[in-house]
Design a protein around this motif. Structure first.
Motif, PDB file in Angstrom:
ATOM      1  N   CYS A  82      40.603  35.398  32.999  1.00  0.00           N
ATOM      2  CA  CYS A  82      40.804  36.602  33.788  1.00  0.00           C
ATOM      3  C   CYS A  82      42.298  36.878  33.873  1.00  0.00           C
ATOM      4  N   VAL A  83      42.687  38.132  33.674  1.00  0.00           N
ATOM      5  CA  VAL A  83      44.088  38.529  33.817  1.00  0.00           C
ATOM      6  C   VAL A  83      44.172  39.655  34.841  1.00  0.00           C
ATOM      7  N   GLY A  84      45.400  39.905  35.322  1.00  0.00           N
ATOM      8  CA  GLY A  84      45.559  40.867  36.399  1.00  0.00           C
ATOM      9  C   GLY A  84      45.493  42.317  35.971  1.00  0.00           C
ATOM     10  N   ASP A  85      45.980  42.596  34.761  1.00  0.00           N
ATOM     11  CA  ASP A  85      46.052  43.981  34.296  1.00  0.00           C
ATOM     12  C   ASP A  85      45.709  44.065  32.820  1.00  0.00           C
ATOM     13  N   VAL A  86      45.301  45.258  32.396  1.00  0.00           N
ATOM     14  CA  VAL A  86      44.876  45.461  31.010  1.00  0.00           C
ATOM     15  C   VAL A  86      46.004  45.122  30.037  1.00  0.00           C
ATOM     16  N   HIS A  87      47.231  45.477  30.371  1.00  0.00           N
ATOM     17  CA  HIS A  87      48.332  45.229  29.424  1.00  0.00           C
ATOM     18  C   HIS A  87      48.625  43.739  29.238  1.00  0.00           C
ATOM     19  N   ASP A  88      48.084  42.887  30.118  1.00  0.00           N
ATOM     20  CA  ASP A  88      48.276  41.442  29.973  1.00  0.00           C
ATOM     21  C   ASP A  88      47.418  40.853  28.856  1.00  0.00           C
TER      22      ASP A  88
ATOM     23  N   CYS B 161      38.448  44.103  41.174  1.00  0.00           N
ATOM     24  CA  CYS B 161      38.482  43.371  42.443  1.00  0.00           C
ATOM     25  C   CYS B 161      39.950  43.092  42.770  1.00  0.00           C
ATOM     26  N   ASN B 162      40.439  43.685  43.830  1.00  0.00           N
ATOM     27  CA  ASN B 162      41.869  43.598  44.142  1.00  0.00           C
ATOM     28  C   ASN B 162      42.346  42.173  44.363  1.00  0.00           C
ATOM     29  N   PHE B 163      41.521  41.353  45.022  1.00  0.00           N
ATOM     30  CA  PHE B 163      41.972  40.005  45.374  1.00  0.00           C
ATOM     31  C   PHE B 163      42.228  39.157  44.134  1.00  0.00           C
ATOM     32  N   ILE B 164      41.261  39.044  43.251  1.00  0.00           N
ATOM     33  CA  ILE B 164      41.435  38.168  42.095  1.00  0.00           C
ATOM     34  C   ILE B 164      42.509  38.718  41.157  1.00  0.00           C
ATOM     35  N   ARG B 165      42.673  40.031  41.105  1.00  0.00           N
ATOM     36  CA  ARG B 165      43.729  40.591  40.261  1.00  0.00           C
ATOM     37  C   ARG B 165      45.110  40.264  40.828  1.00  0.00           C
ATOM     38  N   ALA B 166      45.234  40.309  42.147  1.00  0.00           N
ATOM     39  CA  ALA B 166      46.514  39.949  42.771  1.00  0.00           C
ATOM     40  C   ALA B 166      46.840  38.486  42.520  1.00  0.00           C
ATOM     41  N   VAL B 167      45.836  37.638  42.579  1.00  0.00           N
ATOM     42  CA  VAL B 167      46.038  36.210  42.339  1.00  0.00           C
ATOM     43  C   VAL B 167      46.425  35.972  40.883  1.00  0.00           C
ATOM     44  N   ALA B 168      45.745  36.638  39.958  1.00  0.00           N
ATOM     45  CA  ALA B 168      46.058  36.475  38.532  1.00  0.00           C
ATOM     46  C   ALA B 168      47.476  36.952  38.234  1.00  0.00           C
TER      47      ALA B 168
ATOM     48  N   GLY C   8      51.155  34.234  37.143  1.00  0.00           N
ATOM     49  CA  GLY C   8      51.964  34.279  35.930  1.00  0.00           C
ATOM     50  C   GLY C   8      51.243  33.743  34.708  1.00  0.00           C
ATOM     51  N   SER C   9      49.962  33.489  34.835  1.00  0.00           N
ATOM     52  CA  SER C   9      49.176  32.920  33.746  1.00  0.00           C
ATOM     53  C   SER C   9      47.827  33.619  33.714  1.00  0.00           C
ATOM     54  N   ALA C  10      46.955  33.149  32.861  1.00  0.00           N
ATOM     55  CA  ALA C  10      45.563  33.591  32.888  1.00  0.00           C
ATOM     56  C   ALA C  10      44.756  32.594  33.713  1.00  0.00           C
ATOM     57  N   LEU C  11      43.699  33.068  34.328  1.00  0.00           N
ATOM     58  CA  LEU C  11      42.811  32.193  35.077  1.00  0.00           C
ATOM     59  C   LEU C  11      41.586  31.878  34.233  1.00  0.00           C
ATOM     60  N   ALA C  12      41.235  30.609  34.134  1.00  0.00           N
ATOM     61  CA  ALA C  12      39.930  30.264  33.570  1.00  0.00           C
ATOM     62  C   ALA C  12      38.895  30.633  34.628  1.00  0.00           C
ATOM     63  N   LEU C  13      37.836  31.311  34.225  1.00  0.00           N
ATOM     64  CA  LEU C  13      36.883  31.861  35.183  1.00  0.00           C
ATOM     65  C   LEU C  13      35.463  31.633  34.714  1.00  0.00           C
ATOM     66  N   THR C  14      34.627  31.157  35.629  1.00  0.00           N
ATOM     67  CA  THR C  14      33.210  30.974  35.342  1.00  0.00           C
ATOM     68  C   THR C  14      32.432  31.109  36.637  1.00  0.00           C
TER      69      THR C  14
END
Length: 286
Positions: free
Chosen positions: A132-138, A191-198, A202-208
């Motif tokens: 998961c990343v915060g923004d499309v450009h990431d 989802c604003n919360f997980i995007r703010a965290v991502a 400064g990295s990508a989040l592994a998500l499952t």
């Protein structure tokens, strides 16, 4: 009136110093014991908002904070994003809401944390994790997007879609994440919360998904309460409204075509966008 024998009082007096000394464990840091309110959500469910209390024992050493007692539940608001980011940077696993299901998340570049997610879920190591990343450009930092029509990613994301893309040689992902695969599933949840965290990580989040492998997915934090103890924090956004179908998973590794790998919760809308950009369904899709 109840009379307490002197021997009982003496016994209690001897135990009290032992009890309080146990709260001041010898360590390089300073430990503090505090109550943490557990809020199920800021949303009202059925007109009520239940509250629970839990002990949180934290070890403070400089700027790092390591949770000694896992499973503190906090509301999924941006006020708690910095706390979540610190936990991720410390190699811990957190539970977060998305626009589909609750999920387990960790730093995708921390193999120790990634292995911990597999252990929590009882998941086979041959089953890949999405990021998961915060923004499309990431996305371009982690996967190949040059072959996609201009504007396609922004039309699909943020949203309940997982895009499977080629990792490519320039991907900054650890090679040991999903070994043997040259592709990676990428999410930008609405989802604003997980995007703010991502973003903050400064990295990508592994998500499952936040559940034991093979069991039903979670739309409420209570659905995986038996796993809270394995997470540094659980972030609660109430009952998620999208159902248990999860995200729609689309393979976009090919040029000018797509494969539906999982229909998920947004198949019809996703296919409509893909066709608008003149992509055709791969005839070999299973």
């Amino acid at each position: 009136m109840r009379i307490i024998a002197p021997t009982t009082i003496l016994h209690t007096q001897r135990l009290l110093p032992l009890f309080f000394s146990s709260l001041s464990l010898q360590s390089p840091g300073v430990q503090k014991l505090q109550f943490v309110k557990i809020l199920q959500s800021r949303r009202e469910i059925g007109g009520t908002c239940a509250k629970r209390m839990a002990w949180s024992l934290e070890k403070c050493d400089g700027q790092s904070v390591e949770s000694a007692t896992m499973g503190a539940v906090h509301p999924a608001t941006e006020d708690y994003a910095h706390e979540a980011i610190k936990a991720l940077r410390a190699g811990q696993v957190i539970a977060v809401p998305t626009d589909t299901l609750y999920g387990f998340a960790c730093d995708a570049c921390s193999m120790e944390a990634v292995h911990r997610i597999y252990e929590i879920k009882g998941r086979k190591y041959t089953s890949p994790l999405a990021i998961c990343v915060g923004d499309v450009h990431d996305i371009q930092r982690f996967a190949v997007t040059d072959h996609l029509p201009h504007g396609l990613l922004d039309s699909l994301l943020p949203g309940p879609v997982t895009l499977v893309l080629t990792r490519g040689e320039s991907s900054i992902l650890e090679k040991s994440l999903n070994p043997g695969l040259d592709s990676i599933g990428v999410r930008v949840p609405d989802c604003n919360f997980i995007r703010a965290v991502a973003r903050g990580s400064g990295s990508a989040l592994a998500l499952t998904s936040a559940n034991l492998s093979g069991q039903r997915s979670s739309v409420d934090v209570r659905d995986f309460e038996n796993l809270w103890q394995h997470c540094a924090y659980i972030y609660n956004d109430g009952v998620l409204p999208s159902g248990r179908a999860g995200s729609t998973v689309i393979d976009l590794t090919g040029v000018g075509k797509y494969k539906i790998l999982r229909p998920g919760s947004a198949e019809e809308e996703t296919v409509a966008v893909l066709r608008r950009y003149d992509l055709v369904e791969d005839g070999n899709a299973s």
